[in-house]
Design a protein around this motif. Sequence first.
Motif, PDB file in Angstrom:
ATOM      1  N   GLY A  10       0.833  -1.209   0.000  1.00  0.00           N
ATOM      2  CA  GLY A  10       0.000   0.000   0.000  1.00  0.00           C
ATOM      3  C   GLY A  10       0.864   1.254   0.000  1.00  0.00           C
ATOM      4  N   GLY A  11       0.286   2.371   0.440  1.00  0.00           N
ATOM      5  CA  GLY A  11       1.038   3.629   0.467  1.00  0.00           C
ATOM      6  C   GLY A  11       2.182   3.551   1.456  1.00  0.00           C
ATOM      7  N   ASP A  12       3.343   4.078   1.076  1.00  0.00           N
ATOM      8  CA  ASP A  12       4.471   4.032   2.021  1.00  0.00           C
ATOM      9  C   ASP A  12       4.220   5.000   3.177  1.00  0.00           C
ATOM     10  OD1 ASP A  12       4.807   6.376   0.615  1.00  0.00           O
ATOM     11  OD2 ASP A  12       6.940   6.106   0.236  1.00  0.00           O
ATOM     12  N   ALA A  71       3.724  -1.679  -3.240  1.00  0.00           N
ATOM     13  CA  ALA A  71       2.839  -1.668  -4.417  1.00  0.00           C
ATOM     14  C   ALA A  71       1.420  -1.952  -3.956  1.00  0.00           C
ATOM     15  CB  ALA A  71       3.285  -2.741  -5.412  1.00  0.00           C
ATOM     16  N   ARG A  72       0.480  -1.646  -4.852  1.00  0.00           N
ATOM     17  CA  ARG A  72      -0.908  -2.075  -4.615  1.00  0.00           C
ATOM     18  C   ARG A  72      -1.201  -3.096  -5.703  1.00  0.00           C
ATOM     19  NH1 ARG A  72      -1.403   3.689  -3.431  1.00  0.00           N
ATOM     20  NH2 ARG A  72      -2.001   3.922  -1.256  1.00  0.00           N
ATOM     21  N   SER A  73      -1.367  -4.364  -5.321  1.00  0.00           N
ATOM     22  CA  SER A  73      -1.495  -5.417  -6.323  1.00  0.00           C
ATOM     23  C   SER A  73      -2.957  -5.771  -6.594  1.00  0.00           C
ATOM     24  CB  SER A  73      -0.743  -6.669  -5.845  1.00  0.00           C
ATOM     25  OG  SER A  73      -1.035  -7.759  -6.692  1.00  0.00           O
ATOM     26  N   GLY A 124       0.771   0.302   9.149  1.00  0.00           N
ATOM     27  CA  GLY A 124       1.675   1.303   8.592  1.00  0.00           C
ATOM     28  C   GLY A 124       0.953   2.105   7.525  1.00  0.00           C
ATOM     29  N   THR A 125       0.501   3.282   7.869  1.00  0.00           N
ATOM     30  CA  THR A 125      -0.139   4.199   6.916  1.00  0.00           C
ATOM     31  C   THR A 125      -0.173   5.575   7.559  1.00  0.00           C
ATOM     32  OG1 THR A 125      -2.266   4.904   6.000  1.00  0.00           O
ATOM     33  CG2 THR A 125      -2.388   3.292   7.741  1.00  0.00           C
ATOM     34  N   ILE A 126       0.073   6.606   6.752  1.00  0.00           N
ATOM     35  CA  ILE A 126       0.042   7.956   7.349  1.00  0.00           C
ATOM     36  C   ILE A 126      -1.376   8.336   7.762  1.00  0.00           C
ATOM     37  CG2 ILE A 126       2.074   8.752   6.077  1.00  0.00           C
ATOM     38  CD1 ILE A 126       0.065  10.454   4.360  1.00  0.00           C
ATOM     39  N   ASP A 127      -2.383   7.617   7.235  1.00  0.00           N
ATOM     40  CA  ASP A 127      -3.781   8.018   7.460  1.00  0.00           C
ATOM     41  C   ASP A 127      -4.304   7.743   8.878  1.00  0.00           C
ATOM     42  OD1 ASP A 127      -3.971   8.978   4.913  1.00  0.00           O
ATOM     43  OD2 ASP A 127      -4.935   7.201   4.091  1.00  0.00           O
ATOM     44  N   ASN A 128      -3.660   6.847   9.597  1.00  0.00           N
ATOM     45  CA  ASN A 128      -4.060   6.473  10.970  1.00  0.00           C
ATOM     46  C   ASN A 128      -5.482   5.908  11.043  1.00  0.00           C
ATOM     47  OD1 ASN A 128      -3.300   6.140  13.665  1.00  0.00           O
ATOM     48  ND2 ASN A 128      -4.232   8.067  14.312  1.00  0.00           N
ATOM     49  N   VAL A 168      -4.930  18.412   2.672  1.00  0.00           N
ATOM     50  CA  VAL A 168      -4.001  17.377   3.147  1.00  0.00           C
ATOM     51  C   VAL A 168      -4.533  15.988   2.781  1.00  0.00           C
ATOM     52  CG1 VAL A 168      -3.195  18.826   5.047  1.00  0.00           C
ATOM     53  CG2 VAL A 168      -5.053  17.204   5.458  1.00  0.00           C
ATOM     54  N   MET A 169      -3.700  14.977   2.970  1.00  0.00           N
ATOM     55  CA  MET A 169      -4.110  13.620   2.592  1.00  0.00           C
ATOM     56  C   MET A 169      -5.163  13.048   3.535  1.00  0.00           C
ATOM     57  SD  MET A 169      -0.929  11.555   0.992  1.00  0.00           S
ATOM     58  CE  MET A 169      -0.634  11.688  -0.768  1.00  0.00           C
ATOM     59  N   GLY A 170      -5.798  12.009   3.084  1.00  0.00           N
ATOM     60  CA  GLY A 170      -6.857  11.361   3.840  1.00  0.00           C
ATOM     61  C   GLY A 170      -8.031  11.151   2.911  1.00  0.00           C
ATOM     62  N   ARG A 171      -7.891  10.148   2.043  1.00  0.00           N
ATOM     63  CA  ARG A 171      -8.915   9.894   1.024  1.00  0.00           C
ATOM     64  C   ARG A 171     -10.246   9.534   1.670  1.00  0.00           C
ATOM     65  NH1 ARG A 171      -6.411   6.440  -3.387  1.00  0.00           N
ATOM     66  NH2 ARG A 171      -5.934   5.198  -1.554  1.00  0.00           N
ATOM     67  N   ASP A 172     -10.168   8.729   2.737  1.00  0.00           N
ATOM     68  CA  ASP A 172     -11.418   8.292   3.382  1.00  0.00           C
ATOM     69  C   ASP A 172     -11.498   8.736   4.834  1.00  0.00           C
ATOM     70  OD1 ASP A 172     -12.077   6.704   1.060  1.00  0.00           O
ATOM     71  OD2 ASP A 172     -10.502   5.344   1.745  1.00  0.00           O
ATOM     72  N   ALA A 221      -9.296  17.772   4.526  1.00  0.00           N
ATOM     73  CA  ALA A 221      -8.830  16.432   4.138  1.00  0.00           C
ATOM     74  C   ALA A 221      -9.312  16.181   2.714  1.00  0.00           C
ATOM     75  CB  ALA A 221      -9.408  15.381   5.083  1.00  0.00           C
ATOM     76  N   GLU A 222      -8.484  15.555   1.888  1.00  0.00           N
ATOM     77  CA  GLU A 222      -8.847  15.378   0.470  1.00  0.00           C
ATOM     78  C   GLU A 222     -10.187  14.650   0.312  1.00  0.00           C
ATOM     79  OE1 GLU A 222      -6.012  12.850  -1.619  1.00  0.00           O
ATOM     80  OE2 GLU A 222      -5.677  11.697   0.198  1.00  0.00           O
ATOM     81  N   GLY A 223     -10.529  13.814   1.292  1.00  0.00           N
ATOM     82  CA  GLY A 223     -11.792  13.081   1.215  1.00  0.00           C
ATOM     83  C   GLY A 223     -12.999  13.943   1.532  1.00  0.00           C
ATOM     84  N   GLY A 248      -0.030  17.254  -0.803  1.00  0.00           N
ATOM     85  CA  GLY A 248       0.289  16.049  -1.574  1.00  0.00           C
ATOM     86  C   GLY A 248       1.297  15.119  -0.925  1.00  0.00           C
ATOM     87  N   HIS A 249       2.132  14.521  -1.770  1.00  0.00           N
ATOM     88  CA  HIS A 249       2.977  13.413  -1.314  1.00  0.00           C
ATOM     89  C   HIS A 249       4.153  13.833  -0.444  1.00  0.00           C
ATOM     90  CE1 HIS A 249       0.464  11.440  -4.240  1.00  0.00           C
ATOM     91  NE2 HIS A 249       0.822  10.296  -3.690  1.00  0.00           N
ATOM     92  N   ILE A 250       4.338  15.129  -0.254  1.00  0.00           N
ATOM     93  CA  ILE A 250       5.328  15.585   0.740  1.00  0.00           C
ATOM     94  C   ILE A 250       5.019  14.923   2.084  1.00  0.00           C
ATOM     95  CG2 ILE A 250       5.826  17.637   2.166  1.00  0.00           C
ATOM     96  CD1 ILE A 250       5.884  19.242  -0.412  1.00  0.00           C
ATOM     97  N   GLN A 251       3.711  14.718   2.323  1.00  0.00           N
ATOM     98  CA  GLN A 251       3.281  14.130   3.599  1.00  0.00           C
ATOM     99  C   GLN A 251       3.702  12.674   3.757  1.00  0.00           C
ATOM    100  OE1 GLN A 251      -1.131  15.632   4.227  1.00  0.00           O
ATOM    101  NE2 GLN A 251      -0.527  15.795   2.102  1.00  0.00           N
ATOM    102  N   ARG A 252       4.031  12.017   2.662  1.00  0.00           N
ATOM    103  CA  ARG A 252       4.365  10.592   2.748  1.00  0.00           C
ATOM    104  C   ARG A 252       5.859  10.343   2.962  1.00  0.00           C
ATOM    105  NH1 ARG A 252       0.285   7.655  -0.589  1.00  0.00           N
ATOM    106  NH2 ARG A 252       1.976   6.546  -1.604  1.00  0.00           N
ATOM    107  N   GLY A 253       6.671  11.418   2.785  1.00  0.00           N
ATOM    108  CA  GLY A 253       8.119  11.197   2.884  1.00  0.00           C
ATOM    109  C   GLY A 253       8.717  11.850   4.114  1.00  0.00           C
TER     110      GLY A 253
HETATM  111  O1  F6P Z   1      -1.223   6.509   2.267  1.00  0.00           O
HETATM  112  C1  F6P Z   1      -2.594   6.787   2.248  1.00  0.00           C
HETATM  113  C2  F6P Z   1      -2.842   7.842   1.258  1.00  0.00           C
HETATM  114  O2  F6P Z   1      -1.933   8.805   1.563  1.00  0.00           O
HETATM  115  C3  F6P Z   1      -4.204   8.502   1.140  1.00  0.00           C
HETATM  116  O3  F6P Z   1      -4.497   9.448   2.115  1.00  0.00           O
HETATM  117  C4  F6P Z   1      -4.135   9.066  -0.249  1.00  0.00           C
HETATM  118  O4  F6P Z   1      -5.350   9.355  -0.796  1.00  0.00           O
HETATM  119  C5  F6P Z   1      -3.459   7.968  -0.968  1.00  0.00           C
HETATM  120  O5  F6P Z   1      -2.605   7.365  -0.033  1.00  0.00           O
HETATM  121  C6  F6P Z   1      -2.729   8.347  -2.198  1.00  0.00           C
HETATM  122  O6  F6P Z   1      -1.857   7.325  -2.560  1.00  0.00           O
HETATM  123  P1  F6P Z   1      -1.234   7.069  -3.975  1.00  0.00           P
HETATM  124  O7  F6P Z   1      -0.899   8.396  -4.571  1.00  0.00           O
HETATM  125  O8  F6P Z   1      -0.028   6.254  -3.677  1.00  0.00           O
HETATM  126  O9  F6P Z   1      -2.257   6.342  -4.765  1.00  0.00           O
END
Ligand code: F6P
Length: 319
Positions: A10-12, A71-73, A124-128, A168-172, A221-223, A248-253
Amino acid sequence: MRRIGVLTSGGDAPGMNAAIRAVVRKGIYQGLEIWGVHRGFAGVISGDFIPMNLSSVADVIHRGGTILHTARSERFKTPEGQAEALANIRRAGIEGMVVIGGDGSFRGAKVLSDAGIPTVGIPGTIDNDIYGTELTIGFDTAVNTVVDAMNKIRDTATSHERTFVMEVMGRDSGFIAMAAGLAGGAESILIPEFPWTIEEVCERLSRSQERGKRHSLIIVAEGAGQGFQIGEEIQRKTGFDTRVTVLGHIQRGGTPTATDRTIASLMGAKAVDLLVAGEARKVVGISCGDVIVHDIDYVLSHKKEINRRLYDLAATLAI
Ligand code: F6P
């Protein structure tokens, strides 16, 4: 148990490397062989395994991302993909698995467990947004990244007397927006869990301008909505000079915080202990600074709720 596999999926999230390090080092300490799997469940299907030793995880505790890649398989969701994956695990002599990831990864862990491969999940996910743990690996780092960005935005917002919308991130889920919004003093926090209207947001802004506030920061939140759309509507409805930042993805690194490294170390070591003790179908978590253990089905069948008191408090303090 002689040989276990470890993967990230999944997402790093910052701190995943600290968890891999803990699994490898605790496993070797317990006399096990540890094999890393590249690219999550996709790597299980392609048989992309590598034996790991103590130095495979040297100098990674402070690094964001995941040295095993992720990866997301889609293929792992099919019966054919799962059959290939299980055959590869058995062929490699892997007798237990540690899966580091979020909700989707835990569904994969459940598939392995159901097929008789003892598997333990590490959140392990930034979304908690995983039930049964106060913290997931990466959340604390991501929140600190957002708060740091808010501090910087606030400087320019103050200078120009502007309104800012920060997406900020948080799709759901709104855990990042909620925690950062409270810690960073946002005027409004918009999250998918609680309903909101643009009228309310604008009213709040107008009220605070009447009280003399000349700048505001709204976190979404993006969601819960799109930052640019919300910014445009605010500008149109209030006339306030409004700017938008999508983090965006600055939050993931970034380098993981001490909290993320600590919880990753605790949960990684516990995952190995569980497999050695013959436990399967488990997920580890954090409660009051210590490790807890749940059944994977329990975790997957519940939804983690946002603490309403924190949300209300943030609104009260931002008047
Ligand atoms: O890691 C979770 C998350 O950050 C979500 O909040 C976000 O919508 C999603 O991943 C985006 O992930 P990707 O760009 O890798 O598809």
